[in-house]
Design a protein around this motif. Structure first.
Motif, mmCIF file in Angstrom:
data_model
loop_
_atom_site.group_PDB
_atom_site.id
_atom_site.type_symbol
_atom_site.label_atom_id
_atom_site.label_comp_id
_atom_site.label_asym_id
_atom_site.label_seq_id
_atom_site.Cartn_x
_atom_site.Cartn_y
_atom_site.Cartn_z
ATOM 1 N N THR A 1 22.779 143.851 64.102
ATOM 2 C CA THR A 1 21.503 143.441 63.438
ATOM 3 C C THR A 1 21.122 142.915 64.013
ATOM 4 O O THR A 1 20.211 142.139 63.370
ATOM 5 C CB THR A 1 22.855 142.929 61.897
ATOM 6 O OG1 THR A 1 24.005 141.633 62.394
ATOM 7 C CG2 THR A 1 24.036 143.807 61.529
ATOM 8 N N LYS A 2 21.747 142.278 64.958
ATOM 9 C CA LYS A 2 20.673 141.064 65.529
ATOM 10 C C LYS A 2 19.985 141.152 65.944
ATOM 11 O O LYS A 2 18.266 141.386 66.793
ATOM 12 C CB LYS A 2 22.249 140.163 66.804
ATOM 13 C CG LYS A 2 22.669 139.385 65.435
ATOM 14 C CD LYS A 2 22.048 138.232 64.894
ATOM 15 C CE LYS A 2 23.132 137.750 64.406
ATOM 16 N NZ LYS A 2 22.287 136.950 63.048
ATOM 17 N N TYR B 1 18.406 145.074 65.707
ATOM 18 C CA TYR B 1 17.272 145.984 64.864
ATOM 19 C C TYR B 1 17.479 144.883 63.488
ATOM 20 O O TYR B 1 19.083 145.047 62.200
ATOM 21 C CB TYR B 1 17.747 146.956 64.703
ATOM 22 C CG TYR B 1 18.004 147.966 66.184
ATOM 23 C CD1 TYR B 1 16.428 148.014 66.415
ATOM 24 C CD2 TYR B 1 18.985 147.747 67.167
ATOM 25 C CE1 TYR B 1 16.604 148.892 67.802
ATOM 26 C CE2 TYR B 1 18.760 148.358 68.111
ATOM 27 C CZ TYR B 1 17.851 148.997 68.585
ATOM 28 O OH TYR B 1 17.470 149.263 70.097
ATOM 29 N N LYS B 2 16.736 144.430 62.895
ATOM 30 C CA LYS B 2 16.894 143.644 61.872
ATOM 31 C C LYS B 2 16.214 144.844 60.731
ATOM 32 O O LYS B 2 15.804 145.662 60.806
ATOM 33 C CB LYS B 2 15.758 142.900 61.519
ATOM 34 C CG LYS B 2 15.649 141.810 62.861
ATOM 35 C CD LYS B 2 16.505 141.185 62.946
ATOM 36 C CE LYS B 2 16.756 139.890 63.680
ATOM 37 N NZ LYS B 2 17.939 139.422 64.122
ATOM 38 N N LYS C 1 21.229 147.174 59.018
ATOM 39 C CA LYS C 1 22.306 146.624 58.694
ATOM 40 C C LYS C 1 23.310 147.831 58.339
ATOM 41 O O LYS C 1 24.522 148.357 58.845
ATOM 42 C CB LYS C 1 21.980 146.154 56.794
ATOM 43 C CG LYS C 1 21.672 144.798 57.203
ATOM 44 C CD LYS C 1 21.001 144.048 55.668
ATOM 45 C CE LYS C 1 21.349 142.721 55.893
ATOM 46 N NZ LYS C 1 19.962 142.382 54.555
#
Length: 86
Positions: free
Chosen positions: A39-40, A42-43, A48
């Protein structure tokens, strides 16, 4: 973080997933950590979804061979970029 820096980090994270072949309890630590790192790196919604897939893949035995971080990098910078160009 730049495009190729993310690739290197993704390759390192995928390599960490292989530690569980030598030390199986590592999955208990690595599965939630890998989801968090995904998650950090790939936004957004894709990050998610990839985090959930990564968590499941790392938590299940024998699925650690799937390079989830590298696949996400390819999706983000090759496939998604190619579809935007068309």
């Amino acid at each position: 973080m730049k495009k190729y820096q993310k690739l290197i980090v993704s390759l390192v994270f995928d390599s960490l997933g292989y530690v569980s072949f030598i030390f199986p309890p590592f999955d208990f630590i690595w599965a939630p950590l890998s989801a968090y790192f995904m998650t950090k790196l790939y936004k957004g919604k894709e990050g998610k979804i990839a985090a959930v897939v990564t968590f499941i893949e790392e938590a299940l035995p024998f699925f650690d061979v799937i390079p989830t971080f590298s696949i996400m990098w390819l999706y983000t910078y090759v496939l998604k970029a190619k579809s935007k160009a068309n």
